[in-house]
Scaffold this motif. Structure first.
Motif, PDB file in Angstrom:
ATOM      1  N   ARG A 304       0.811  -1.221   0.000  1.00 48.96           N
ATOM      2  CA  ARG A 304       0.000   0.000   0.000  1.00 48.96           C
ATOM      3  C   ARG A 304       0.845   1.272   0.000  1.00 48.96           C
ATOM      4  NH1 ARG A 304      -3.148   2.979   2.704  1.00 48.96           N
ATOM      5  NH2 ARG A 304      -2.712   2.235   4.811  1.00 48.96           N
ATOM      6  N   GLY A 305       1.961   1.233  -0.736  1.00 46.94           N
ATOM      7  CA  GLY A 305       2.794   2.414  -0.878  1.00 46.94           C
ATOM      8  C   GLY A 305       3.790   2.630   0.233  1.00 46.94           C
ATOM      9  N   TYR A 306       4.002   1.612   1.066  1.00 44.14           N
ATOM     10  CA  TYR A 306       4.969   1.717   2.159  1.00 44.14           C
ATOM     11  C   TYR A 306       5.894   0.506   2.166  1.00 44.14           C
ATOM     12  CZ  TYR A 306       1.847   5.253   4.251  1.00 44.14           C
ATOM     13  OH  TYR A 306       1.076   6.361   4.492  1.00 44.14           O
ATOM     14  N   LEU A 307       7.135   0.722   2.609  1.00 44.60           N
ATOM     15  CA  LEU A 307       8.035  -0.388   2.891  1.00 44.60           C
ATOM     16  C   LEU A 307       7.635  -1.010   4.225  1.00 44.60           C
ATOM     17  CD1 LEU A 307      11.698   0.655   1.997  1.00 44.60           C
ATOM     18  CD2 LEU A 307      10.407  -1.283   1.085  1.00 44.60           C
ATOM     19  N   SER A 308       7.541  -2.324   4.244  1.00 43.62           N
ATOM     20  CA  SER A 308       7.176  -3.024   5.480  1.00 43.62           C
ATOM     21  C   SER A 308       8.420  -3.625   6.123  1.00 43.62           C
ATOM     22  CB  SER A 308       6.156  -4.125   5.192  1.00 43.62           C
ATOM     23  OG  SER A 308       6.785  -5.234   4.557  1.00 43.62           O
ATOM     24  N   ASP A 309       8.243  -4.109   7.330  1.00 41.70           N
ATOM     25  CA  ASP A 309       9.352  -4.749   8.043  1.00 41.70           C
ATOM     26  C   ASP A 309       9.249  -6.263   7.944  1.00 41.70           C
ATOM     27  OD1 ASP A 309      11.743  -4.323   9.396  1.00 41.70           O
ATOM     28  OD2 ASP A 309      10.847  -4.749  11.344  1.00 41.70           O
ATOM     29  N   GLN A 310       8.638  -6.761   6.887  1.00 42.36           N
ATOM     30  CA  GLN A 310       8.610  -8.186   6.604  1.00 42.36           C
ATOM     31  C   GLN A 310       8.783  -8.387   5.113  1.00 42.36           C
ATOM     32  OE1 GLN A 310       4.546  -9.225   7.982  1.00 42.36           O
ATOM     33  NE2 GLN A 310       4.064  -9.687   5.855  1.00 42.36           N
ATOM     34  N   ASP A 311       9.048  -9.622   4.703  1.00 43.43           N
ATOM     35  CA  ASP A 311       9.437  -9.889   3.315  1.00 43.43           C
ATOM     36  C   ASP A 311       8.466 -10.792   2.546  1.00 43.43           C
ATOM     37  OD1 ASP A 311      11.641  -8.302   3.495  1.00 43.43           O
ATOM     38  OD2 ASP A 311      13.122  -9.913   3.503  1.00 43.43           O
ATOM     39  N   CYS A 312       7.446 -11.348   3.201  1.00 42.27           N
ATOM     40  CA  CYS A 312       6.596 -12.356   2.560  1.00 42.27           C
ATOM     41  C   CYS A 312       5.122 -11.972   2.590  1.00 42.27           C
ATOM     42  CB  CYS A 312       6.767 -13.715   3.235  1.00 42.27           C
ATOM     43  SG  CYS A 312       8.427 -14.400   3.085  1.00 42.27           S
ATOM     44  N   ARG A 313       4.359 -12.609   1.720  1.00 39.13           N
ATOM     45  CA  ARG A 313       2.947 -12.296   1.543  1.00 39.13           C
ATOM     46  C   ARG A 313       2.012 -13.143   2.393  1.00 39.13           C
ATOM     47  NH1 ARG A 313       3.703 -16.765  -0.854  1.00 39.13           N
ATOM     48  NH2 ARG A 313       2.036 -18.053  -1.731  1.00 39.13           N
ATOM     49  N   TRP A 314       2.489 -14.289   2.940  1.00 35.33           N
ATOM     50  CA  TRP A 314       1.592 -15.324   3.422  1.00 35.33           C
ATOM     51  C   TRP A 314       0.606 -14.823   4.474  1.00 35.33           C
ATOM     52  CZ3 TRP A 314       0.944 -20.057   1.325  1.00 35.33           C
ATOM     53  CH2 TRP A 314       0.113 -20.952   2.019  1.00 35.33           C
ATOM     54  N   ASN A 315       1.094 -14.090   5.493  1.00 34.00           N
ATOM     55  CA  ASN A 315       0.186 -13.655   6.554  1.00 34.00           C
ATOM     56  C   ASN A 315      -0.798 -12.602   6.067  1.00 34.00           C
ATOM     57  OD1 ASN A 315       1.944 -11.486   6.380  1.00 34.00           O
ATOM     58  ND2 ASN A 315       2.632 -11.576   8.514  1.00 34.00           N
ATOM     59  N   VAL A 316      -0.453 -11.882   5.007  1.00 35.75           N
ATOM     60  CA  VAL A 316      -1.393 -10.922   4.431  1.00 35.75           C
ATOM     61  C   VAL A 316      -2.573 -11.668   3.791  1.00 35.75           C
ATOM     62  CG1 VAL A 316      -1.701  -9.112   2.694  1.00 35.75           C
ATOM     63  CG2 VAL A 316       0.376  -9.176   4.084  1.00 35.75           C
ATOM     64  N   ILE A 317      -2.266 -12.736   3.059  1.00 33.85           N
ATOM     65  CA  ILE A 317      -3.358 -13.504   2.449  1.00 33.85           C
ATOM     66  C   ILE A 317      -4.190 -14.183   3.527  1.00 33.85           C
ATOM     67  CG2 ILE A 317      -3.989 -15.102   0.617  1.00 33.85           C
ATOM     68  CD1 ILE A 317      -1.231 -14.960  -0.472  1.00 33.85           C
ATOM     69  N   ALA A 318      -3.520 -14.708   4.551  1.00 32.43           N
ATOM     70  CA  ALA A 318      -4.262 -15.342   5.645  1.00 32.43           C
ATOM     71  C   ALA A 318      -5.249 -14.365   6.258  1.00 32.43           C
ATOM     72  CB  ALA A 318      -3.288 -15.852   6.706  1.00 32.43           C
ATOM     73  N   GLY A 319      -4.807 -13.138   6.476  1.00 33.35           N
ATOM     74  CA  GLY A 319      -5.706 -12.133   7.035  1.00 33.35           C
ATOM     75  C   GLY A 319      -6.783 -11.707   6.071  1.00 33.35           C
ATOM     76  N   SER A 320      -6.492 -11.740   4.788  1.00 34.98           N
ATOM     77  CA  SER A 320      -7.437 -11.217   3.791  1.00 34.98           C
ATOM     78  C   SER A 320      -8.666 -12.099   3.603  1.00 34.98           C
ATOM     79  CB  SER A 320      -6.723 -11.038   2.447  1.00 34.98           C
ATOM     80  OG  SER A 320      -6.548 -12.271   1.772  1.00 34.98           O
ATOM     81  N   VAL A 321      -8.571 -13.385   3.990  1.00 32.03           N
ATOM     82  CA  VAL A 321      -9.717 -14.296   3.846  1.00 32.03           C
ATOM     83  C   VAL A 321     -10.124 -14.888   5.197  1.00 32.03           C
ATOM     84  CG1 VAL A 321      -9.245 -14.878   1.437  1.00 32.03           C
ATOM     85  CG2 VAL A 321      -8.195 -16.241   3.252  1.00 32.03           C
TER      86      VAL A 321
END
Length: 644
Positions: A304-321
């Protein structure tokens, strides 16, 4: 993405009425498959990969790289081209491994999924065809795009949901399906399944999903970081109060829609085993490798236009569904719901399903939430306890999308209700029964890897996983860890530069024993913390020797009759993985983070501007085309790709 059903999708309040019906008939359908195929043997190894693309549309005048929402037109053109090419191939008797690839729709209207036109075999000729096939897929996609469009393989799009325009054409954020602060519903594939899935997850949960990723604190990042782009004053939907009520956390990047997760891209590999027992063994042995390869393929540093302090997508998808209600998340006492459920339906596996001599009950060391009625249906029909537990656990979930025309089915010849639950348990591994009436065998899907920037990298990881399955079966390798340790590894895999800075639990002795385990050896003594390089490249000395996955594969290849050219090409793929594990080459996430922080427009405030994103995506395109392998891409590829 599986077959998309046609029909009238029901809203959640109607789906809820049919939840028990779908579960019961889904298990009945599985039992028909089980009875017809459980004793089937002799299938040959077939496998395939799924590569997902984001189609970007460049606005060179404004220096903006936008997500093109032309998926429907692109897929229509690709399908017409495929039909014509298939006729030519049939007439000319083209070999299966030369068949035209197939393209499929995905959740985002900017996404394409591509698979080989025909499954690969275990032959080395097929292994060497993987990269060429991936290159061909991209070439075919490009031929069906506009001149200002390009299919990039990025795991997450850095400016998805950022302020301003990030899609082509532009649509203002929100819509009745997602009710997002940041994403328009027009971003969702318009097939009825997808917006309904989005709306029903939100309605079942009782609120919008809430995803919080830690912000990367750079030199000028405000502390605490309170995202100024969240429209906390918006009052369109009841869910708009969520951000005010603490859904958005300080020092985190907040996301509120399924699109942030299901709009990511990955690399998945599916294997057909010789029989059900082999499939179950591969499922169990690959599961502990899921977090290892998640970390090795890390490619998602910005959100979302910011650098995060993590490198992977998995927990984002877990939260998204994550459709769990407050009761199921343990925030309120159970009243309306049946279970407290520890994880999202998109997460790592919760139990092993094979029971070979190397298995110990202590490996399944987390409490498994099960539907006892479902388990009784299965065991009464003769399904063993391990597999019954697996499906009794998956079937604690409700169906999310039900089509009114498909409520009543012929359970002996359909698997739609079964797949409704099975395919919406998005876990690191998936155990896949044969479709009814098909000649397909029992399959296993390896699902954790992030998509890589180049076809060379994606081919390397696909080929390596395939070779690992051959080594597992040939050497009878044993990778069992307690499930709790696999879960811990999944968390660690997300950390920034985890490949370099973290250690992972891994089994000390991977050579399986024919005899049963001695109860005198505590499970805790079977594993230890290892660096990524130790796991992949091995370790000698200090009394903690470990062979390493790459040397094990090389040992297997030594036993095969392989010509020099084939071995050299396979070695290039092995070298990429070896050097990434050692840190000599960086992950895609590390490379992108370095590119962003080194950009002249970056202000060291964690913000990925449209200009930075444009230059990043342009560089990704150059790397994909092989134009910067020996320059900007040297730290990512080390010149290996150019030597094939």
């Amino acid at each position: 993405m599986g077959l998309l059903s046609l029909g009238t999708p029901l809203p959640w309040k109607e789906v809820e009425k049919y939840a028990s019906h779908v579960r019961e008939h889904g298990i009945t359908q599985f039992l028909h498959i089980w009875n017809n195929t459980k004793d089937k043997k002799g299938n040959i190894l077939l496998w395939g990969d799924e590569v997902e693309y984001m189609v970007v549309s460049y606005d060179d005048e404004k220096k903006n790289a936008l997500l093109s929402l032309r998926q429907a037109q692109i897929l229509h053109d690709l399908e017409e081209n495929e039909i014509k090419q298939r006729k030519i191939e049939d007439a000319e008797g083209v070999e299966p491994n030369q068949r035209i690839p197939t393209f499929h729709p995905e959740y985002g209207r900017y996404m394409l999924e591509a698979t080989p036109g025909y499954p690969y075999t275990a032959s080395f000729d097929d292994l060497l065809n993987v990269e060429r096939n991936m290159e061909r897929r991209r070439t075919i996609a490009i031929a069906n795009l506009l001149p200002n469009e390009f299919p990039v393989t990025l795991a997450s799009y850095p400016r998805l949901g950022a302020p301003g325009q990030f899609t082509d054409p532009y649509y203002p954020p929100t819509g009745p399906a997602s009710r997002s602060f940041f994403l328009p519903d027009e971003l969702i594939n318009p097939h009825a399944r997808f917006p309904t899935l989005t709306a029903n997850i939100r309605e079942r949960r009782g609120s919008k999903v809430a995803i919080n990723v830690p912000i990367f604190k750079d030199e000028k990042t405000p502390s605490p970081f309170i995202d100024p782009t969240i429209p906390v004053d918006r009052d369109l939907y009841p869910e708009d109060a969520n951000a005010k009520d603490g859904a958005a956390l300080a020092d985190h990047i907040y996301m509120d829609s399924m699109g942030f997760g299901m709009g990511c891209c990955c690399l998945q590999i599916t294997f057909q085993a010789t029989d059900i027992d082999e499939a179950r063994r591969l499922y169990d042995q690959l599961a502990p490798l899921s977090p290892i390869f998640l970390a090795l393929t890390a490619a998602s540093p910005a959100w979302r236009g910011y650098l995060s302090d993590q490198d992977c997508r998995w927990n984002v998808i877990a939260g998204s569904v994550d459709d769990r209600t407050e009761e199921e998340r343990g925030l309120k006492p159970l009243q309306k719901n049946r279970f407290v459920i520890p994880k999202s339906r998109y997460d790592s596996i919760d139990c092993y399903i094979s029971r070979g001599a190397e298995y110990r009950e202590e490996y399944n060391d987390i409490e498994l939430v099960k539907d006892d009625e479902i388990k009784k249906m299965l065991t009464d029909a003769g399904v063993d306890d391990a597999l019954a537990n697996h499906y009794a656990h998956l079937f604690i979930r409700d169906p999310i999308v039900v089509f009114s025309e498909l409520v009543n089915q012929d359970d002996a010849n359909s698997s739609d209700h079964f797949e409704n639950i099975q395919s919406t348990n998005w876990q690191t591994m998936r155990f896949k029964p044969p479709p009814p009436g098909s000649g397909i065998g029992w399959r296993v899907e390896f699902r954790s890897m992030e998509i890589q920037i180049t076809d060379f990298e994606n081919a390397a990881f696909a080929i390596f996983i395939v070779l690992l399955t051959r080594v597992i079966l040939s050497y009878k390798l044993n990778f069992y860890l307690p499930i709790s340790k696999v879960d811990e590894n999944m968390k660690v895999a997300h950390y920034r530069d985890a490949v370099l800075n973290e250690k992972f639990y891994f089994r000390k002795d991977v050579f399986a024993r024919e005899e049963s385990h001695s109860e005198e050896v505590p499970v805790e003594e079977e594993y230890r913390l290892m660096t990524m390089s130790e796991i992949i490249n091995g370790k000698k000395g200090d009394g903690e020797e470990f062979p390493g996955l790459v040397p094990l594969v090389q040992s297997y290849l030594d036993r095969m009759s392989i010509d020099v050219d084939t071995r050299c090409r396979l070695n290039a793929y092995m070298e990429l993985i070896s050097k990434r594990a050692s840190g000599e080459l960086c992950t895609a996430a590390s490379w992108m983070r370095g590119f962003i922080r080194g950009h002249e427009a970056y202000k060291f405030d964690s913000v990925v501007s449209a200009e930075i994103n444009y230059d990043l995506v342009k560089m990704v395109e150059k790397l994909t085309k092989g134009e910067e392998w020996d320059g900007v891409g040297a730290s990512l590829l080390g010149g290996l790709a150019g030597g094939r």
